[in-house]
Design a protein around this motif. Structure first.
Motif, short mmCIF file in Angstrom:
data_model
loop_
_atom_site.label_atom_id
_atom_site.label_comp_id
_atom_site.label_asym_id
_atom_site.label_seq_id
_atom_site.Cartn_x
_atom_site.Cartn_y
_atom_site.Cartn_z
N TRP A 51 0.84 -1.21 0.00
CA TRP A 51 0.00 0.00 0.00
C TRP A 51 0.88 1.26 0.00
N GLY A 52 1.79 1.36 0.96
CA GLY A 52 2.55 2.61 1.13
C GLY A 52 3.38 2.98 -0.08
N LEU A 55 1.15 2.09 -3.79
CA LEU A 55 -0.09 2.86 -3.87
C LEU A 55 -1.02 2.22 -4.89
N VAL A 56 -1.64 3.02 -5.72
CA VAL A 56 -2.67 2.46 -6.60
C VAL A 56 -2.09 1.43 -7.58
N TRP A 59 -2.60 -2.67 -7.41
CA TRP A 59 -3.61 -3.54 -8.03
C TRP A 59 -3.00 -4.39 -9.12
N TRP A 64 -3.29 -7.46 -6.57
CA TRP A 64 -4.39 -7.41 -5.59
C TRP A 64 -5.71 -7.80 -6.25
N ILE A 275 -8.20 -5.63 0.79
CA ILE A 275 -6.86 -6.22 0.60
C ILE A 275 -6.14 -6.49 1.92
N LEU A 276 -6.28 -5.60 2.91
CA LEU A 276 -5.55 -5.85 4.16
C LEU A 276 -6.07 -7.12 4.83
N ASP B 28 -3.64 10.49 -7.31
CA ASP B 28 -4.62 9.43 -7.44
C ASP B 28 -5.24 9.07 -6.09
N SER B 31 -8.50 7.46 -6.06
CA SER B 31 -8.63 6.03 -6.35
C SER B 31 -8.19 5.22 -5.13
N LEU B 32 -6.98 5.50 -4.64
CA LEU B 32 -6.49 4.88 -3.41
C LEU B 32 -5.68 5.91 -2.63
N GLY B 33 -6.16 6.25 -1.45
CA GLY B 33 -5.48 7.24 -0.62
C GLY B 33 -4.12 6.77 -0.15
N VAL B 34 -3.27 7.74 0.18
CA VAL B 34 -1.91 7.48 0.66
C VAL B 34 -1.95 6.93 2.09
N LEU B 35 -0.96 6.11 2.40
CA LEU B 35 -0.81 5.54 3.74
C LEU B 35 -0.52 6.62 4.78
N TYR B 216 -11.63 3.98 0.88
CA TYR B 216 -10.22 3.89 0.45
C TYR B 216 -9.76 5.01 -0.47
N ASN B 220 -8.51 7.46 2.93
CA ASN B 220 -7.19 6.84 3.12
C ASN B 220 -7.20 5.56 3.96
N GLY B 221 -8.27 4.79 3.85
CA GLY B 221 -8.42 3.59 4.69
C GLY B 221 -7.65 2.37 4.21
N GLY B 222 -6.94 2.48 3.08
CA GLY B 222 -6.20 1.32 2.58
C GLY B 222 -6.95 0.62 1.46
N PRO B 223 -6.21 -0.19 0.67
CA PRO B 223 -6.82 -0.83 -0.51
C PRO B 223 -8.05 -1.67 -0.16
#
Lengths: 404, 404
Positions: A51-52, A55-56, A59, A64, A275-276, B28, B31-35, B216, B220-223
């Motif tokens: 994730w960190g 990032l996107v 997938w 993922w 995913i987590l 992005d 689409s998926l927020g940063v950690l 997400y 920023n909740g993760g994938p």
């Protein structure tokens, strides 16, 4: 004798694969499995490096997007399901809705859903909610577990039962009941919540039509881990999902306005997978890589038999409700005791963790991968001490908690 | 001028709350927020100290059982929802099914679901799947976004739209459309996937009936983080859930055979919540604790305005598809370019991460909590360089990936 059993235990070293807390004899792996020792570092990697950092891009870079199918295939190996017939994701309840709605669509000329009162309540709730939603005259018929077979007839659309009773531990004969169901044109749905990872299951061999199961019990996927569902390959072509989300679309990233179902089990996917939680389940499944379910089951039988024997000889006030015959039970043992709730709280206070199921069941799960025969005897000794000294009668053990 | 904007940015220090990879300008977050930087240690704690040590006792000791409501209340603050009207869990797709089925039951005398072709496809797929399942003559009517208002009439049961268009960034007027819907007795469902955490939302103020949203993206909740749903308090009493799982039962641990709905928003819960994924979302929400959405939105407008100006002056071959007027757009900016896919791959290769939406949209999200105006200008410069040097024409950038 107990030492000999442990010395001969081929699964004894598996205990090291788990991070068991000190001073605890954990007899509740049928409710929430123990943390596998490698999961924290794996999750740190998923969180920081996947994730960190990705990032996107994760997938694609970490695939993922297909994790639900990959995890599904790993679970499939443990339950006799061909690759491509199991997918992980959502909760067991949601998956019951998915397979039951698909089954009712396949057998739309019939209106009765047959289940038994040993089924886990959420399955029954989901079935009654679906029947109400459909408003098409469906009936949920709930019978005693030993009456399921006799109630299979040409009016039944779907037989939906849990193989191992969450309360009593009684195990249905999947192969025989499924065969009988099919004789009457009934679709068979099996809930494997208390089976997967504990007893040998052969979905394909039994010709089951659909199945669902839980990721957080014997599969050790963590609290509320994603569940799974199975659809026999022969049904994939005609499969009509009711929960039609983008992950079940033939081409999710075409962003078409019209739904076109994906082929195969992918069609049963709905939303973006968590995913987590899925990665934790995926990692947890590693501990099963080098074991076969027959070996696991042999040890389960040995642990359960020993516990029954020890408790019955020490604590006659407890009434066994689990079948003595290992061929018709799962991997947990339950005793009836009127003050079962307080008894269980007293046990937990002494480090023996089981659980309570209303109104009066004290339930003890035996996970062959991290328990020894010595644990079993020690748990029975502690139980005996609590009963003899009546410590369960203390007020503090009678205070009800939200989750029992 | 850009330096002055960043110097005056009251959110500038928020960047330190995130673990942004080196060398990346991340556009992005929609689409998926940063950690968030503290999430790895928080998750290590949840995994080792909660799951590992408390085991099944975690449901009580760490109150996992109510985590969906706690996380829901935190999200509620960001979207103008009273405490007790939002619950987190499941995927957005599943939540669309939940609120749409509840809404159709409330307005069972009408059969038309009105949506627009700027809605995210999964919402439309779920609606068409539900209509098919109900088999009661429901019609999903999909119109152009600017025709939604004109199509609101006394035949419409439910208006189900996404506030911010995932492709174009166009934002509907929630308050006005909801009021118009109510004039016609139409129930209003809002999808906040591209709104929550990015633009000010006032569900209660707008008198929205139902809403769903994503954990997400800007949260920023993760994938694949759990989603959320909202039900206006005035509907709680009459709420009829279709997905009736044990966590929505009045007394889940009574293990009754009959479903009795819980009161309030709890009724919309279904299965066991995914504690690991939910805990990551819970932790991620900490970064919002000391910010208000108006401040976030002011910066979003400033970043988006600057990006539009920079790209239009540097790259005339890109056609802006996002509204220039900040009052009718979300927090992302999209440009049409026939080779948008290859262009985006070339950008990603140079560290500017946006995404592509078929057939020809290059999409750039601006998350005010971790982006600076300097990032915006640098991204535009890199984009210009790729277009001038035609590097996007390289074959490697045209190779399609599973997830676009």
């Amino acid at each position: 004798m107990v030492h000999a059993l442990d010395a001969a235990d081929v699964l004894a070293t598996k205990r090291e694969a788990f991070d068991l807390p000190e001073g605890v004899i954990y007899l509740d792996g049928n409710s929430l499995g123990v943390l596998p020792a490698h999961v924290p570092s794996r999750m740190a990697e998923v969180i920081k490096d996947q994730w960190g950092t990705s990032l996107v891009r994760g997938w694609n870079d970490h695939d993922w997007i297909d994790l639900p199918q990959r995890v599904g295939a790993r679970i499939g190996r443990l339950i006799g399901a061909a690759p491509g017939s199991v997918v992980a994701g959502d909760s067991t309840s949601i998956n019951v809705f998915k397979v039951l709605s698909a089954a009712l669509t396949m057998r739309s000329d019939r209106k009765v859903i047959l289940s038994d009162n040993g089924n886990f309540p959420t399955d029954l709730y989901v079935a009654s909610g679906l029947a109400k939603l459909l408003d098409a005259g469906h009936e949920l018929r709930i019978v005693d577990p030993d009456k399921v077979e006799a109630n299979l007839g040409d009016d039944i659309a779907v037989m939906m039962i849990t193989e191992v009773d969450y309360k009593t531990g009684r195990r249905h004969d999947m192969k025989a009941l499924t065969a009988k169901a099919h004789q009457h044109g009934v679709i068979a749905i099996w809930d494997l919540a208390h089976s997967a990872g504990a007893v040998p299951v052969d979905l394909d061999g039994a010709k089951a039509d659909f199945a669902v199961g839980c990721g957080y019990k014997y599969l050790n996927g963590g609290p509320g881990a994603p569940a799974f569902l199975y659809v026999a390959e022969r049904h994939h072509g005609a499969l009509n999902p009711a929960l039609t989300g983008w992950m079940g679309h033939e081409a999710p990233f075409a962003f078409d306005l019209d739904y076109r179902p994906a082929t195969g089990i992918d069609r049963m996917r709905v939303g973006t997978p968590p995913i987590l939680s899925l990665s934790a389940l995926d990692a947890a499944l590693d501990v099963f890589d080098d074991v076969d379910m027959d070996t696991v089951h042999r040890k389960s039988v040995s642990l359960c038999d020993l516990f029954i024997k020890e408790v019955e000889s020490r604590c006659p006030e407890l009434e066994l409700v689990t079948p003595r015959d290992p061929s018709v039970r799962g991997s947990h043992v339950s005793f009836r005791f009127e003050e079962g709730y307080a008894l269980m709280q007293a046990l937990i206070a002494e480090g023996v963790i089981g659980d309570f199921r209303a109104p009066d069941i004290a339930r003890f799960g035996f996970t062959p991968l991290y328990l020894s025969h010595a644990d079993v005897v020690r748990a029975a000794e502690i139980l005996e001490g609590i009963l003899r000294n009546k410590t369960w009668m203390q007020d503090e053990f009678k205070k009800k908690q939200k989750v029992t």
